[in-house]
Design a protein around this motif. Structure first.
Motif, PDB file in Angstrom:
ATOM      1  N   SER A 173      27.597 -20.269  -2.439  1.00  0.00           N
ATOM      2  CA  SER A 173      27.804 -18.818  -2.467  1.00  0.00           C
ATOM      3  C   SER A 173      28.057 -18.223  -1.081  1.00  0.00           C
ATOM      4  O   SER A 173      28.107 -17.002  -0.930  1.00  0.00           O
ATOM      5  CB  SER A 173      26.608 -18.139  -3.151  1.00  0.00           C
ATOM      6  OG  SER A 173      25.412 -18.764  -2.774  1.00  0.00           O
ATOM      7  N   GLY A 174      28.242 -19.064  -0.075  1.00  0.00           N
ATOM      8  CA  GLY A 174      28.734 -18.582   1.210  1.00  0.00           C
ATOM      9  C   GLY A 174      27.772 -17.677   1.961  1.00  0.00           C
ATOM     10  O   GLY A 174      26.550 -17.690   1.750  1.00  0.00           O
ATOM     11  N   THR A 175      28.362 -16.920   2.878  1.00  0.00           N
ATOM     12  CA  THR A 175      27.605 -15.952   3.667  1.00  0.00           C
ATOM     13  C   THR A 175      28.434 -14.683   3.727  1.00  0.00           C
ATOM     14  O   THR A 175      29.667 -14.735   3.681  1.00  0.00           O
ATOM     15  CB  THR A 175      27.286 -16.528   5.068  1.00  0.00           C
ATOM     16  OG1 THR A 175      26.486 -15.591   5.775  1.00  0.00           O
ATOM     17  CG2 THR A 175      28.532 -16.825   5.884  1.00  0.00           C
ATOM     18  N   PRO A 192      44.782 -16.248  -7.330  1.00  0.00           N
ATOM     19  CA  PRO A 192      43.777 -16.249  -8.397  1.00  0.00           C
ATOM     20  C   PRO A 192      42.939 -17.522  -8.339  1.00  0.00           C
ATOM     21  O   PRO A 192      43.472 -18.605  -8.122  1.00  0.00           O
ATOM     22  CB  PRO A 192      44.624 -16.230  -9.686  1.00  0.00           C
ATOM     23  CG  PRO A 192      46.000 -15.848  -9.266  1.00  0.00           C
ATOM     24  CD  PRO A 192      46.155 -16.249  -7.832  1.00  0.00           C
ATOM     25  N   ARG A 193      41.631 -17.373  -8.481  1.00  0.00           N
ATOM     26  CA  ARG A 193      40.750 -18.549  -8.405  1.00  0.00           C
ATOM     27  C   ARG A 193      41.090 -19.560  -9.492  1.00  0.00           C
ATOM     28  O   ARG A 193      41.068 -20.770  -9.258  1.00  0.00           O
ATOM     29  CB  ARG A 193      39.285 -18.133  -8.612  1.00  0.00           C
ATOM     30  CG  ARG A 193      38.746 -17.267  -7.504  1.00  0.00           C
ATOM     31  CD  ARG A 193      37.239 -17.088  -7.684  1.00  0.00           C
ATOM     32  NE  ARG A 193      36.756 -15.984  -6.873  1.00  0.00           N
ATOM     33  CZ  ARG A 193      36.485 -16.067  -5.569  1.00  0.00           C
ATOM     34  NH1 ARG A 193      36.667 -17.192  -4.926  1.00  0.00           N
ATOM     35  NH2 ARG A 193      36.045 -15.010  -4.917  1.00  0.00           N
ATOM     36  N   ARG A 194      41.352 -19.027 -10.696  1.00  0.00           N
ATOM     37  CA  ARG A 194      41.612 -19.885 -11.843  1.00  0.00           C
ATOM     38  C   ARG A 194      42.691 -20.928 -11.519  1.00  0.00           C
ATOM     39  O   ARG A 194      42.567 -22.089 -11.874  1.00  0.00           O
ATOM     40  CB  ARG A 194      42.077 -19.019 -13.017  1.00  0.00           C
ATOM     41  CG  ARG A 194      41.440 -19.343 -14.326  1.00  0.00           C
ATOM     42  CD  ARG A 194      41.943 -18.359 -15.385  1.00  0.00           C
ATOM     43  NE  ARG A 194      41.124 -17.167 -15.482  1.00  0.00           N
ATOM     44  CZ  ARG A 194      40.025 -17.088 -16.222  1.00  0.00           C
ATOM     45  NH1 ARG A 194      39.625 -18.126 -16.923  1.00  0.00           N
ATOM     46  NH2 ARG A 194      39.327 -15.976 -16.271  1.00  0.00           N
ATOM     47  N   LYS A 221      29.238 -22.422  10.626  1.00  0.00           N
ATOM     48  CA  LYS A 221      29.611 -22.003   9.279  1.00  0.00           C
ATOM     49  C   LYS A 221      31.128 -21.873   9.296  1.00  0.00           C
ATOM     50  O   LYS A 221      31.675 -20.895   9.812  1.00  0.00           O
ATOM     51  CB  LYS A 221      28.913 -20.696   8.916  1.00  0.00           C
ATOM     52  CG  LYS A 221      27.412 -20.869   8.848  1.00  0.00           C
ATOM     53  CD  LYS A 221      26.734 -19.783   8.071  1.00  0.00           C
ATOM     54  CE  LYS A 221      25.248 -20.038   7.947  1.00  0.00           C
ATOM     55  NZ  LYS A 221      24.870 -21.253   7.198  1.00  0.00           N
ATOM     56  N   ALA A 222      31.807 -22.898   8.786  1.00  0.00           N
ATOM     57  CA  ALA A 222      33.268 -22.932   8.883  1.00  0.00           C
ATOM     58  C   ALA A 222      33.826 -23.700   7.702  1.00  0.00           C
ATOM     59  O   ALA A 222      33.177 -24.619   7.177  1.00  0.00           O
ATOM     60  CB  ALA A 222      33.696 -23.612  10.185  1.00  0.00           C
ATOM     61  N   GLY A 223      35.054 -23.322   7.316  1.00  0.00           N
ATOM     62  CA  GLY A 223      35.720 -24.026   6.229  1.00  0.00           C
ATOM     63  C   GLY A 223      35.867 -25.507   6.545  1.00  0.00           C
ATOM     64  O   GLY A 223      35.763 -26.358   5.655  1.00  0.00           O
ATOM     65  N   VAL A 256      31.161 -20.701 -11.378  1.00  0.00           N
ATOM     66  CA  VAL A 256      30.870 -19.275 -11.575  1.00  0.00           C
ATOM     67  C   VAL A 256      31.251 -18.527 -10.305  1.00  0.00           C
ATOM     68  O   VAL A 256      30.860 -18.916  -9.202  1.00  0.00           O
ATOM     69  CB  VAL A 256      29.360 -19.040 -11.836  1.00  0.00           C
ATOM     70  CG1 VAL A 256      29.082 -17.566 -12.093  1.00  0.00           C
ATOM     71  CG2 VAL A 256      28.868 -19.888 -12.982  1.00  0.00           C
ATOM     72  N   ASP A 257      32.026 -17.483 -10.441  1.00  0.00           N
ATOM     73  CA  ASP A 257      32.274 -16.583  -9.303  1.00  0.00           C
ATOM     74  C   ASP A 257      32.406 -15.174  -9.850  1.00  0.00           C
ATOM     75  O   ASP A 257      32.686 -14.969 -11.027  1.00  0.00           O
ATOM     76  CB  ASP A 257      33.521 -16.994  -8.507  1.00  0.00           C
ATOM     77  CG  ASP A 257      33.398 -16.579  -7.038  1.00  0.00           C
ATOM     78  OD1 ASP A 257      33.136 -15.383  -6.779  1.00  0.00           O
ATOM     79  OD2 ASP A 257      33.562 -17.434  -6.159  1.00  0.00           O
ATOM     80  N   ARG A 258      32.209 -14.219  -8.945  1.00  0.00           N
ATOM     81  CA  ARG A 258      32.125 -12.841  -9.434  1.00  0.00           C
ATOM     82  C   ARG A 258      33.484 -12.225  -9.752  1.00  0.00           C
ATOM     83  O   ARG A 258      33.576 -11.213 -10.425  1.00  0.00           O
ATOM     84  CB  ARG A 258      31.378 -11.959  -8.437  1.00  0.00           C
ATOM     85  CG  ARG A 258      31.937 -11.991  -7.031  1.00  0.00           C
ATOM     86  CD  ARG A 258      31.377 -10.841  -6.219  1.00  0.00           C
ATOM     87  NE  ARG A 258      29.951 -10.973  -5.980  1.00  0.00           N
ATOM     88  CZ  ARG A 258      29.411 -11.386  -4.840  1.00  0.00           C
ATOM     89  NH1 ARG A 258      30.189 -11.742  -3.839  1.00  0.00           N
ATOM     90  NH2 ARG A 258      28.117 -11.438  -4.686  1.00  0.00           N
ATOM     91  N   ASP A 259      34.565 -12.838  -9.253  1.00  0.00           N
ATOM     92  CA  ASP A 259      35.889 -12.273  -9.542  1.00  0.00           C
ATOM     93  C   ASP A 259      36.930 -13.384  -9.532  1.00  0.00           C
ATOM     94  O   ASP A 259      36.596 -14.558  -9.325  1.00  0.00           O
ATOM     95  CB  ASP A 259      36.249 -11.170  -8.522  1.00  0.00           C
ATOM     96  CG  ASP A 259      36.223 -11.697  -7.104  1.00  0.00           C
ATOM     97  OD1 ASP A 259      36.560 -12.865  -6.896  1.00  0.00           O
ATOM     98  OD2 ASP A 259      35.851 -10.932  -6.188  1.00  0.00           O
TER      99      ASP A 259
END
Ligand SMILES: Cc1cc2nc3c(=O)[nH]c(=O)nc-3n(C[C@H](O)[C@H](O)[C@H](O)COP(=O)(O)OP(=O)(O)OC[C@H]3O[C@@H](n4cnc5c(N)ncnc54)[C@H](O)[C@@H]3O)c2cc1C
Length: 404
Positions: free
Chosen positions: A91-93, A48-50, A284-286, A20-23
């Protein structure tokens, strides 16, 4: 990364996976650092996330409203409810300029900018085109922030950029930080602090901002120091997602308390928090998300097979630090070992230098965008150790002082 790795391991007839993501726009966030200087275009740092997800994974576009952890349900703002057996919160920061009085006022995106969002970074690129003299203040509101070296990188790149444009003598640069020095860890802090000195960048340390005086265009601290600016590039307070707080799952900054070695929620054994969303005491890092997910996936397979989880994440972080003029540094550290000098990943040959400005480190940082899209997100393996290794590192008791 998680679903790209897990989909291969989980039998599709038994396991549904939903993201689930918002966009549908996935940004390569390290690229936000370069946009203001015109080094990347917006197109190069989004996809695109998809397209980043494997077959057999449902992608749901929606805003998470809350998690009912007792009932194993996720409610979306549009009224949809998703049931789960296992929930992974990623959901990150997010930068929250609304948390500092005056920051989101009339000067926001006029003389006050951030580069931690896509929109902020694009707006800053436009502002820099018009900026040719005055006080440039780079500011961190409070820790923790994602990519804690990014404000330093921005400062180094801005200094080099101003020099290249012939404007350096018309711009005063001030680095304002809540920390006692340039970085959180002592050896790196000394090295990076001396690089700020060399570049004649003033440092205002231990600065806890209380508010921004919009009329005076100044940062004001709780101990009543004022730092005036013509252009303020701030990293607003970073906070985890609001739905985490609404669901009663977060700490003061909405981060999910987890076991720092397994990322398993302290409250619910069928819940994990990965990446920036968790409260682990790592950067907080990738890179931390990447290394921890390698451990998480194996642990998860053990968990669902009814076995104890045997993998233990060590907080491994690995960050390139752009320093301008086509050079960069690299730091590699974990929960217990601070960044040390040396070479990476191989002893003596590198090719990367640790805590050392080199061209190879800069090229490594640039190559990372390709690696991100083509190796990391698709869940492929990198030829570097998941847990931090001391190979190539010079332990602190053997370091001779070379900096001023
Ligand atoms: C300027 C900058 C430079 C950086 N440079 C580096 C670097 O050089 N090296 C490095 O390792 N890291 C770097 N990082 C940090 C790195 O980008 C992050 O640590 C990484 O993206 C964290 O991944 P994540 O999946 O935890 O969170 P994110 O990538 O932030 O993803 C969180 C996702 O959750 C979604 N979300 C949040 N709330 C909701 C909701 N309520 N409903 C639905 N969806 C929601 C968001 O839309 C987002 O897609 C940098 C970051 C910035 C900003």
């Amino acid at each position: 990364m998680i679903v790209n790795k897990l989909r291969h391991h989980l039998d599709a007839s038994e396991w549904d996976i939903k993201v689930v993501d918002r966009d549908d726009v996935h940004p390569y966030q390290p690229g936000f650092l370069f946009l203001p200087f015109g080094a990347y275009t917006a197109k190069q740092i989004t996809r695109p996330r998809r397209g980043t997800l494997p077959k057999g994974v449902d992608f749901v576009i929606g805003e998470v409203d809350r998690v009912d952890a007792a009932a194993n349900k996720v409610a979306l703002v549009d009224g949809t409810t998703l049931d789960y057996d296992y929930l992974i919160i990623a959901s990150g920061t997010t930068p929250r300029p609304d948390q500092t009085p005056g920051m989101l006022g009339e000067e926001w995106r006029r003389s006050i900018f951030d580069f931690y969002t896509f929109e902020g970074s694009k707006a800053l690129a436009e502002a820099l085109k018009k900026f040719d003299h005055g006080r440039l203040v780079v500011h961190i509101t409070d820790m923790p922030i994602k990519c804690p070296v990014a404000p330093l990188e921005f400062t180094f790149l801005a200094e080099a950029w101003l020099r290249e444009k012939g404007m350096r003598d018309r711009v005063e640069i001030i680095y304002v930080t809540p920390l006692p020095g340039a970085f959180t860890k002592p050896i790196a802090s000394e090295r990076l602090g001396s690089m700020l000195d060399d570049r004649k960048i003033a440092v205002e340390s231990d600065f806890m901002v209380e508010r921004i005086d919009v009329e005076k265009k100044a940062l004001v601290s709780y101990d009543e120091r004022e730092v005036p600016f013509d252009l303020l590039v701030t990293v607003p307070l970073n906070m985890g997602a609001d739905f985490v707080a609404r669901s009663g799952l977060g700490d003061d900054l909405n981060y999910v308390p987890v076991d720092k070695h397994t990322l398993q929620s302290k409250a619910y054994p069928n819940m994990f928090a990965v990446g920036d969303a968790s409260d682990i005491p790592a950067s907080k890092a990738g890179s931390v998300a990447h290394f921890s997910i390698d451990i998480f996936v194996d642990n998860f397979m053990e968990l669902i097979a009814g076995k104890p989880m045997t993998g233990s994440f060590d907080g491994h972080a690995n960050c390139f630090i752009e320093s301008g003029d086509g050079k960069g540094l690299l730091i590699d550290f974990n929960y217990d070992t601070e960044p040390l000098p040396g070479t990476y990943p191989l002893p003596f040959v590198g090719p990367m230098g640790l805590l050392k400005e080199t061209r190879a480190n800069h090229l490594g940082k640039l190559a990372f965008r390709w690696i991100y899209w083509n190796i990391l997100l698709p869940g492929r393996s990198m030829p570097v150790p998941t847990l931090m290794s001391m190979v190539g590192k010079k332990p602190s008791n053997t370091i001779t002082k070379t900096t001023k």
